[in-house]
Design a protein around this motif. Structure first.
Motif, PDB file in Angstrom:
ATOM      1  N   LEU A   1       0.840  -1.203   0.000  1.00 21.28           N
ATOM      2  CA  LEU A   1       0.000   0.000   0.000  1.00 21.28           C
ATOM      3  C   LEU A   1       0.871   1.247   0.000  1.00 21.28           C
ATOM      4  CD1 LEU A   1       0.045   1.333   3.120  1.00 21.28           C
ATOM      5  CD2 LEU A   1      -1.426  -0.610   3.581  1.00 21.28           C
ATOM      6  N   ASP A   2       0.243   2.381  -0.309  1.00 23.88           N
ATOM      7  CA  ASP A   2       0.906   3.678  -0.301  1.00 23.88           C
ATOM      8  C   ASP A   2       0.050   4.670   0.477  1.00 23.88           C
ATOM      9  OD1 ASP A   2       3.349   3.633  -2.340  1.00 23.88           O
ATOM     10  OD2 ASP A   2       1.725   2.481  -3.264  1.00 23.88           O
ATOM     11  N   LEU A   3       0.725   5.657   1.050  1.00 27.87           N
ATOM     12  CA  LEU A   3       0.028   6.723   1.768  1.00 27.87           C
ATOM     13  C   LEU A   3       0.676   8.042   1.398  1.00 27.87           C
ATOM     14  CD1 LEU A   3      -2.131   7.408   3.989  1.00 27.87           C
ATOM     15  CD2 LEU A   3      -0.223   7.365   5.624  1.00 27.87           C
ATOM     16  N   ALA A   4      -0.134   8.975   0.906  1.00 25.27           N
ATOM     17  CA  ALA A   4       0.370  10.287   0.508  1.00 25.27           C
ATOM     18  C   ALA A   4       0.269  11.264   1.673  1.00 25.27           C
ATOM     19  CB  ALA A   4      -0.421  10.809  -0.694  1.00 25.27           C
ATOM     20  N   ARG A   5       0.992  12.352   1.576  1.00 25.84           N
ATOM     21  CA  ARG A   5       0.929  13.395   2.599  1.00 25.84           C
ATOM     22  C   ARG A   5      -0.477  14.000   2.633  1.00 25.84           C
ATOM     23  NH1 ARG A   5       6.004  14.546   4.305  1.00 25.84           N
ATOM     24  NH2 ARG A   5       7.694  13.874   2.919  1.00 25.84           N
ATOM     25  N   GLY A   6      -0.991  14.187   3.825  1.00 24.81           N
ATOM     26  CA  GLY A   6      -2.287  14.810   3.976  1.00 24.81           C
ATOM     27  C   GLY A   6      -3.461  13.950   3.566  1.00 24.81           C
ATOM     28  N   GLU A   7      -3.236  12.649   3.364  1.00 28.28           N
ATOM     29  CA  GLU A   7      -4.282  11.737   2.903  1.00 28.28           C
ATOM     30  C   GLU A   7      -4.815  10.913   4.068  1.00 28.28           C
ATOM     31  OE1 GLU A   7      -4.750   8.468  -0.670  1.00 28.28           O
ATOM     32  OE2 GLU A   7      -2.915   8.425   0.531  1.00 28.28           O
ATOM     33  N   THR A   8      -6.052  10.470   3.951  1.00 30.35           N
ATOM     34  CA  THR A   8      -6.620   9.529   4.903  1.00 30.35           C
ATOM     35  C   THR A   8      -6.901   8.219   4.193  1.00 30.35           C
ATOM     36  OG1 THR A   8      -7.668  11.270   6.222  1.00 30.35           O
ATOM     37  CG2 THR A   8      -8.510   9.043   6.488  1.00 30.35           C
ATOM     38  N   LEU A   9      -6.249   7.160   4.649  1.00 28.75           N
ATOM     39  CA  LEU A   9      -6.457   5.821   4.105  1.00 28.75           C
ATOM     40  C   LEU A   9      -7.301   5.031   5.089  1.00 28.75           C
ATOM     41  CD1 LEU A   9      -5.835   3.544   2.041  1.00 28.75           C
ATOM     42  CD2 LEU A   9      -3.825   2.990   3.438  1.00 28.75           C
ATOM     43  N   GLY A  10      -8.499   4.624   4.666  1.00 28.74           N
ATOM     44  CA  GLY A  10      -9.352   3.798   5.507  1.00 28.74           C
ATOM     45  C   GLY A  10      -8.982   2.336   5.364  1.00 28.74           C
ATOM     46  N   LEU A  11      -8.872   1.641   6.497  1.00 26.85           N
ATOM     47  CA  LEU A  11      -8.515   0.223   6.506  1.00 26.85           C
ATOM     48  C   LEU A  11      -9.673  -0.546   7.141  1.00 26.85           C
ATOM     49  CD1 LEU A  11      -6.013  -1.453   5.678  1.00 26.85           C
ATOM     50  CD2 LEU A  11      -5.214  -1.286   8.024  1.00 26.85           C
ATOM     51  N   VAL A  12     -10.328  -1.387   6.342  1.00 22.71           N
ATOM     52  CA  VAL A  12     -11.523  -2.085   6.826  1.00 22.71           C
ATOM     53  C   VAL A  12     -11.373  -3.591   6.606  1.00 22.71           C
ATOM     54  CG1 VAL A  12     -12.982  -0.100   6.334  1.00 22.71           C
ATOM     55  CG2 VAL A  12     -12.756  -1.896   4.619  1.00 22.71           C
ATOM     56  N   GLY A  13     -12.192  -4.355   7.333  1.00 20.90           N
ATOM     57  CA  GLY A  13     -12.169  -5.808   7.224  1.00 20.90           C
ATOM     58  C   GLY A  13     -12.669  -6.435   8.512  1.00 20.90           C
ATOM     59  N   GLU A  14     -12.936  -7.741   8.463  1.00 23.45           N
ATOM     60  CA  GLU A  14     -13.440  -8.448   9.638  1.00 23.45           C
ATOM     61  C   GLU A  14     -12.395  -8.522  10.735  1.00 23.45           C
ATOM     62  OE1 GLU A  14     -16.330 -11.890   8.132  1.00 23.45           O
ATOM     63  OE2 GLU A  14     -14.530 -11.750   6.913  1.00 23.45           O
ATOM     64  N   SER A  15     -12.843  -8.751  11.955  1.00 27.55           N
ATOM     65  CA  SER A  15     -11.920  -8.934  13.074  1.00 27.55           C
ATOM     66  C   SER A  15     -10.976 -10.094  12.781  1.00 27.55           C
ATOM     67  CB  SER A  15     -12.700  -9.208  14.363  1.00 27.55           C
ATOM     68  OG  SER A  15     -13.506  -8.112  14.711  1.00 27.55           O
ATOM     69  N   GLY A  16      -9.700  -9.882  13.072  1.00 26.56           N
ATOM     70  CA  GLY A  16      -8.712 -10.928  12.854  1.00 26.56           C
ATOM     71  C   GLY A  16      -8.090 -10.922  11.479  1.00 26.56           C
ATOM     72  N   CYS A  17      -8.424  -9.931  10.652  1.00 22.35           N
ATOM     73  CA  CYS A  17      -7.883  -9.923   9.287  1.00 22.35           C
ATOM     74  C   CYS A  17      -6.470  -9.360   9.223  1.00 22.35           C
ATOM     75  CB  CYS A  17      -8.807  -9.160   8.342  1.00 22.35           C
ATOM     76  SG  CYS A  17      -8.882  -7.383   8.638  1.00 22.35           S
ATOM     77  N   GLY A  18      -5.991  -8.727  10.295  1.00 24.95           N
ATOM     78  CA  GLY A  18      -4.613  -8.233  10.310  1.00 24.95           C
ATOM     79  C   GLY A  18      -4.472  -6.724  10.379  1.00 24.95           C
ATOM     80  N   LYS A  19      -5.572  -6.004  10.558  1.00 23.49           N
ATOM     81  CA  LYS A  19      -5.512  -4.538  10.559  1.00 23.49           C
ATOM     82  C   LYS A  19      -4.612  -4.014  11.685  1.00 23.49           C
ATOM     83  CE  LYS A  19      -9.942  -3.863  11.042  1.00 23.49           C
ATOM     84  NZ  LYS A  19     -10.349  -5.270  11.242  1.00 23.49           N
ATOM     85  N   SER A  20      -4.834  -4.498  12.895  1.00 23.70           N
ATOM     86  CA  SER A  20      -4.055  -4.007  14.033  1.00 23.70           C
ATOM     87  C   SER A  20      -2.598  -4.451  13.956  1.00 23.70           C
ATOM     88  CB  SER A  20      -4.682  -4.474  15.352  1.00 23.70           C
ATOM     89  OG  SER A  20      -5.959  -3.882  15.536  1.00 23.70           O
ATOM     90  N   THR A  21      -2.355  -5.641  13.413  1.00 23.29           N
ATOM     91  CA  THR A  21      -0.967  -6.091  13.237  1.00 23.29           C
ATOM     92  C   THR A  21      -0.237  -5.191  12.262  1.00 23.29           C
ATOM     93  OG1 THR A  21      -1.562  -8.385  13.703  1.00 23.29           O
ATOM     94  CG2 THR A  21       0.507  -8.013  12.540  1.00 23.29           C
ATOM     95  N   LEU A  22      -0.916  -4.781  11.198  1.00 22.74           N
ATOM     96  CA  LEU A  22      -0.316  -3.848  10.248  1.00 22.74           C
ATOM     97  C   LEU A  22      -0.004  -2.522  10.941  1.00 22.74           C
ATOM     98  CD1 LEU A  22       0.537  -2.981   7.434  1.00 22.74           C
ATOM     99  CD2 LEU A  22      -1.859  -2.468   6.923  1.00 22.74           C
ATOM    100  N   ALA A  23      -0.921  -2.047  11.765  1.00 19.58           N
ATOM    101  CA  ALA A  23      -0.692  -0.798  12.497  1.00 19.58           C
ATOM    102  C   ALA A  23       0.514  -0.928  13.417  1.00 19.58           C
ATOM    103  CB  ALA A  23      -1.938  -0.423  13.294  1.00 19.58           C
ATOM    104  N   ARG A  24       0.612  -2.021  14.152  1.00 20.94           N
ATOM    105  CA  ARG A  24       1.730  -2.224  15.080  1.00 20.94           C
ATOM    106  C   ARG A  24       3.056  -2.332  14.330  1.00 20.94           C
ATOM    107  NH1 ARG A  24       0.957  -3.828  20.211  1.00 20.94           N
ATOM    108  NH2 ARG A  24       2.776  -5.181  20.134  1.00 20.94           N
ATOM    109  N   THR A  25       3.022  -2.909  13.150  1.00 22.45           N
ATOM    110  CA  THR A  25       4.253  -3.016  12.355  1.00 22.45           C
ATOM    111  C   THR A  25       4.701  -1.644  11.862  1.00 22.45           C
ATOM    112  OG1 THR A  25       3.607  -5.238  11.648  1.00 22.45           O
ATOM    113  CG2 THR A  25       5.337  -4.158  10.383  1.00 22.45           C
ATOM    114  N   LEU A  26       3.761  -0.834  11.411  1.00 24.07           N
ATOM    115  CA  LEU A  26       4.117   0.509  10.945  1.00 24.07           C
ATOM    116  C   LEU A  26       4.604   1.383  12.097  1.00 24.07           C
ATOM    117  CD1 LEU A  26       1.238   1.181   8.395  1.00 24.07           C
ATOM    118  CD2 LEU A  26       3.569   0.409   7.939  1.00 24.07           C
TER     119      LEU A  26
END
Length: 334
Positions: free
Chosen positions: A33-58
């Motif tokens: 994925l990519d994130l630009a300056r001043g942008e909001t990227l929404g991350l959605v999906g069912e519980s357990g899909c890896g959203k929080s793990t991705l956040a912790r890694t970043l």
């Protein structure tokens, strides 16, 4: 917002399972994925899909098994010492629970100033720190007089404003918002979301906004990434993903979102079966065991990322995408 500040490529992260011998739980499997300056990227999906793990890694709380993360062309996992400390200021977080994320024994002012203890030299003296704390409290709409109060003296929405002020204390480039309004009343949610938007306009901050509430994501996000069992299966501009989903899972997810306009309500897509275990995910397409369009190729071949020619930047990983009549997908290399 065309400049990419954050670039994630083929990121993978697994965890050993207690009592599972050599079994591993694959939390992230080839995230790009990519994130630009001043942008909001929404991350959605069912519980357990890896959203929080991705956040912790970043946030560098987890180290990836493979793949790369680049902030303005720099790999943060290669940094050491002062360079690493300097980088950690760039990415901050607003937590889900405004009650558990604040220390009840610390005043609001001390909570906001706490990050500076890990980054000495940010301000020269106590007077400068106190001035900055008052400025942050004013910025999030609480007022300088709130500095001496304790978390239990604030409402849930006010506590979340303190959490936002703390995240701003180190002047970050990116704030990861992990379900930041899910614990708040509906009217208070709107106030906090409006505050986040105003701060973005003033400060140019980029957000990664994790949420189960699709209506909230649609309101705040410029782009959306949909996750399923450790993979991003669809990404694109918010309106395109919501109104013209190309992946069957995304279509089912969007069909479950409530709407106030009964005439415009999409037909509900009910998925059969349960989400497969991440300890033993399906071969090929991860979603095939619940997909009504699955064929033999879905079981044998992982679907490549593919671009929708009708919408710039809209891509879905599916062998049988749900496209408008006459449209096609153009495969792109992984």
């Amino acid at each position: 917002m065309s400049e990419s500040m954050l670039a994630v490529r083929d990121l993978r992260k697994s965890f050993h399972v207690a009592g599972g011998g050599k079994k591993k739980l694959c939390a992230l499997d080839g995230i790009t994925l990519d994130l630009a300056r001043g942008e909001t990227l929404g991350l959605v999906g069912e519980s357990g899909c890896g959203k929080s793990t991705l956040a912790r890694t970043l946030l560098m709380l987890e180290k990836p098994d493979s793949g790369s993360v680049q902030f303005d062309g720099v790999d943060p996992f290669s940094l050491r010492g002062k360079d690493l400390l300097k980088f950690r200021r760039r990415v901050q977080m607003v937590f889900q629970d405004p009650y558990a994320s604040l220390n009840a024994r610390m005043s609001a002012g001390d909570i906001i100033a706490e990050p500076w203890r890990s980054h000495p030299g940010t301000y020269r003296n106590r007077r400068e720190r106190q001035t900055r704390v008052r400025g942050l409290l004013d910025l999030v709409g609480l007022g300088a007089g709130a500095a001496d109060k304790y978390p239990q003296e604030f409402s849930g929405g006010q506590r979340q404003r303190i959490g936002i002020a703390r995240a701003l204390a180190l002047d970050p480039d990116v704030i990861i918002c992990d379900e930041p309004v899910s614990a708040l009343d509906l009217s208070v949610q709107a106030q906090v979301l409006n505050l986040l938007n105003e701060l973005q306009q003033q400060l140019g901050i980029a957000y990664i906004f994790i949420s189960h509430d699709l209506s909230v994501v649609r309101h705040v996000a410029d782009r959306v990434a949909v996750m399923y069992l450790g993979r991003i299966i669809e990404t694109g501009p918010t309106e395109a993903v919501f109104d013209r989903p190309n992946h069957p899972y995304t279509a089912a997810l969007m069909s479950a979102a409530p709407t106030l306009d009964g005439a415009q309500r999409k037909q509900r897509i009910l998925l059969k079966g349960e989400v497969p275990s991440p300890l033993n995910p399906p071969s090929g397409c991860r979603f095939r065991t619940r997909c009504w369009k699955a064929t033999e190729i879905c079981a044998t071949t992982e679907p490549p990322a593919a671009l929708d020619p009708a919408v710039v930047g809209h891509a879905a990983g599916c062998h049988h995408p749900l496209l408008s009549e006459g449209a096609t997908l153009t495969s792109v290399p992984a």
